[in-house]
Design a protein around this motif. Sequence first.
Motif, PDB file in Angstrom:
ATOM      1  N   PRO A 366      42.280 -51.107  -3.994  1.00 12.51           N
ATOM      2  CA  PRO A 366      41.855 -51.257  -5.391  1.00 12.51           C
ATOM      3  C   PRO A 366      41.690 -49.921  -6.105  1.00 12.51           C
ATOM      4  CG  PRO A 366      40.573 -52.702  -3.972  1.00 12.51           C
ATOM      5  CD  PRO A 366      41.359 -51.808  -3.074  1.00 12.51           C
ATOM      6  N   LEU A 420      42.430 -57.978  -2.674  1.00 13.47           N
ATOM      7  CA  LEU A 420      43.044 -58.720  -3.765  1.00 13.47           C
ATOM      8  C   LEU A 420      42.083 -58.872  -4.939  1.00 13.47           C
ATOM      9  CD1 LEU A 420      45.303 -60.393  -5.015  1.00 13.47           C
ATOM     10  CD2 LEU A 420      44.414 -62.386  -3.761  1.00 13.47           C
ATOM     11  N   VAL A 421      40.902 -59.392  -4.664  1.00 15.52           N
ATOM     12  CA  VAL A 421      39.925 -59.600  -5.731  1.00 15.52           C
ATOM     13  C   VAL A 421      39.479 -58.261  -6.315  1.00 15.52           C
ATOM     14  CG1 VAL A 421      37.689 -60.600  -6.331  1.00 15.52           C
ATOM     15  CG2 VAL A 421      39.182 -61.763  -4.676  1.00 15.52           C
ATOM     16  N   SER A 423      41.159 -55.441  -6.424  1.00 22.36           N
ATOM     17  CA  SER A 423      42.234 -54.876  -7.246  1.00 22.36           C
ATOM     18  C   SER A 423      42.315 -55.587  -8.602  1.00 22.36           C
ATOM     19  CB  SER A 423      43.582 -55.010  -6.523  1.00 22.36           C
ATOM     20  OG  SER A 423      43.577 -54.264  -5.331  1.00 22.36           O
ATOM     21  N   PHE A 424      42.127 -56.908  -8.584  1.00 23.48           N
ATOM     22  CA  PHE A 424      42.189 -57.681  -9.830  1.00 23.48           C
ATOM     23  C   PHE A 424      41.063 -57.265 -10.782  1.00 23.48           C
ATOM     24  CE2 PHE A 424      41.085 -61.522 -12.297  1.00 23.48           C
ATOM     25  CZ  PHE A 424      42.289 -61.706 -12.964  1.00 23.48           C
ATOM     26  N   ALA A 427      41.674 -53.664 -11.992  1.00 18.42           N
ATOM     27  CA  ALA A 427      42.795 -53.609 -12.942  1.00 18.42           C
ATOM     28  C   ALA A 427      42.393 -54.126 -14.314  1.00 18.42           C
ATOM     29  CB  ALA A 427      43.981 -54.400 -12.388  1.00 18.42           C
ATOM     30  N   ILE A 428      41.647 -55.221 -14.358  1.00 19.37           N
ATOM     31  CA  ILE A 428      41.209 -55.782 -15.648  1.00 19.37           C
ATOM     32  C   ILE A 428      40.346 -54.769 -16.404  1.00 19.37           C
ATOM     33  CG2 ILE A 428      39.655 -57.479 -16.682  1.00 19.37           C
ATOM     34  CD1 ILE A 428      40.727 -59.540 -14.794  1.00 19.37           C
TER      35      ILE A 428
END
Length: 642
Positions: A366, A420-421, A423-424, A427-428
Amino acid sequence: MKISSVLQPENIILDVTATTKAELIDELAQKLNNNGYLSDIEQFKKDIWAREEQVPTEVGFGIAIPHAKSAGVKAPAIIMGRSLSGINYSTESCNLFFMIAVDQHSSSEHLQTLSKISTFLMDELFRAKLILARDREEIVRLFEQAEQQDTAALHSDKKHAGKKIVGVTGCPTGIAHTFMAAESLKNAAQELGVQIKVQTNGSTGVENELTAEDIEQADGIVVAADVKVDMSVFGNRKVVQTSVKNGIHHAKDLIEEAIAGKGVAQNGGQSNLKEAKEKTRLKQPKIYSHIMNGVSFMIPFVVAGGILIALSFMFGIHAADPTSPDYNPFAAFLSTAGGSAAFALMVPVLAGYIAYSIADRPGLAPGMIGGMLATLGGSGFLGGMLAGFIAGYSILAIKRLVRGIPDSLQSLSPVLILPLVGSFVTAIIMYFVVNTPMAWINVSLQGWLNSLTGTNAILLGALLAGMMASDMGGPINKTASAFGLAMFANQIFEPSAALMVGGMVPPLGIALATTLFKNKFTIEERNAGKAAYIMGASFITEAAIPFAANDPLRIIPANIVGAAIGGGMCMALGISLQAPHGGIFVIPIAASNPLLYILCIAVGSVVTACIIGLLKKPVYQSKNNDQTEVEKSELAPTMKSA
């Protein structure tokens, strides 16, 4: 055996009458013979001269120690002679002479006592006291006091004999502080009689790595580091954790604390070590340590990229541009490797390892993704730092949320759910919240720097270089470095030039001072000054730390003034540097004007050296505040003749 048993007042000549080496040996031998220590004076002198023919016994520092193990000696003895005007012994003029007479069957105890006197003479202050002594009894007392201090130190320092210690050291650049702290811990352990093994987390990786057996057998653990250290290997052991600078300057205290059982238990008494570490981080985030961890991993990319780009310029400023008539394919390759590859990775690596410092491996992906978004969105170095913190603390928060998921899914957490979470989320936040304002700040800052001319440029260069020299690796230094790296990431290279001046001037200036003003430094400091030339030329500012620690009120201001002048000159001349590390090894290819750049460093170093020469007192005066002005004036011509 005490020194007083072999150095009697009657065997001390305060003012020898001899003016040559031959006369001196005759005079000292005759005195020993008159006092009943020799059975055959001619045999003894023959043995003395035989030793002198092998290698002259002058040892430097204005001292000669003629000696012999001879059948002409009745009992071991030392006779001391002093010449305030000096005698040309072999290759230098000497003031102090110690003739050692040992009989052929002398015990090792006698020999150890005699050799101990030689070790005391290595202390420059002790030699000065011998020269200033008013009578023979005072000289004997000086040796007795030195022996008492040596014995006291021996008994007090070995109180932990048999104990075992392990340690870890690490600094952001992994070049100097890391190994200085390790060496300091080793020296302190030796004084205390403690066995020690120190793992160094340096620029080339982990060396002397601690094993599980090392940690289990240790009576104490010391971690002196400013970067991320894997504390899980210590299990539930108590660890004395501190900065690398404390490891350098307070090694003995740290070892004492570790052996006394002080420090913090790594699991805090809980069953889950990682959960305890996370809670500790959430309560007390070490922002500085996290940033420095990211910077330490980023620096190799900065150096490699900068040097590769600088090498491409050797083929011509526009040799990497396919549309230029100066185009060269190899120059284009170098520019691509340095700029499109290495420089493109700088910010993602910074962000990734800030996140790694906060949240371990789950934070790495992330963080790097957030760092790449910072690069693509124009928020650059500053946005990358924020991305690292956003990613790291997001992972810690997500860990708390998924703690209750079924055991069957726990194995997926570190490889799927968390990255995954995380990084999401990162990124947001980077895409919709951080990039726009940070990009505006970046553009504004770049515009301001590019507009600096004249006095403003000089002041900025002086400020940055002075900050670099102020605490030589500490928070102020690292703040200036972070600013320079931020500008470097945005392809503004003038601040990097001023910063390297600020890092090179302190050790070079101090080294020059030890050469020009020898009477202001001890023998040990002058020897350290020789090493400081090399370290300073290599942009290792930490070489100045021992001098600053010993005399901060004089050394630090001199460092700051000299560095500020050099940095101001550098910015005024518009010199840029496309490889912000490496010192003299990168200047010829990375500086826009190497000769002028070296001149800036040289001017700053000379200024620092001259200020030190003016501020520092002669070593005898500064180390002996009770010394009178008369004594000082008497000492000066004496030592000059030495």
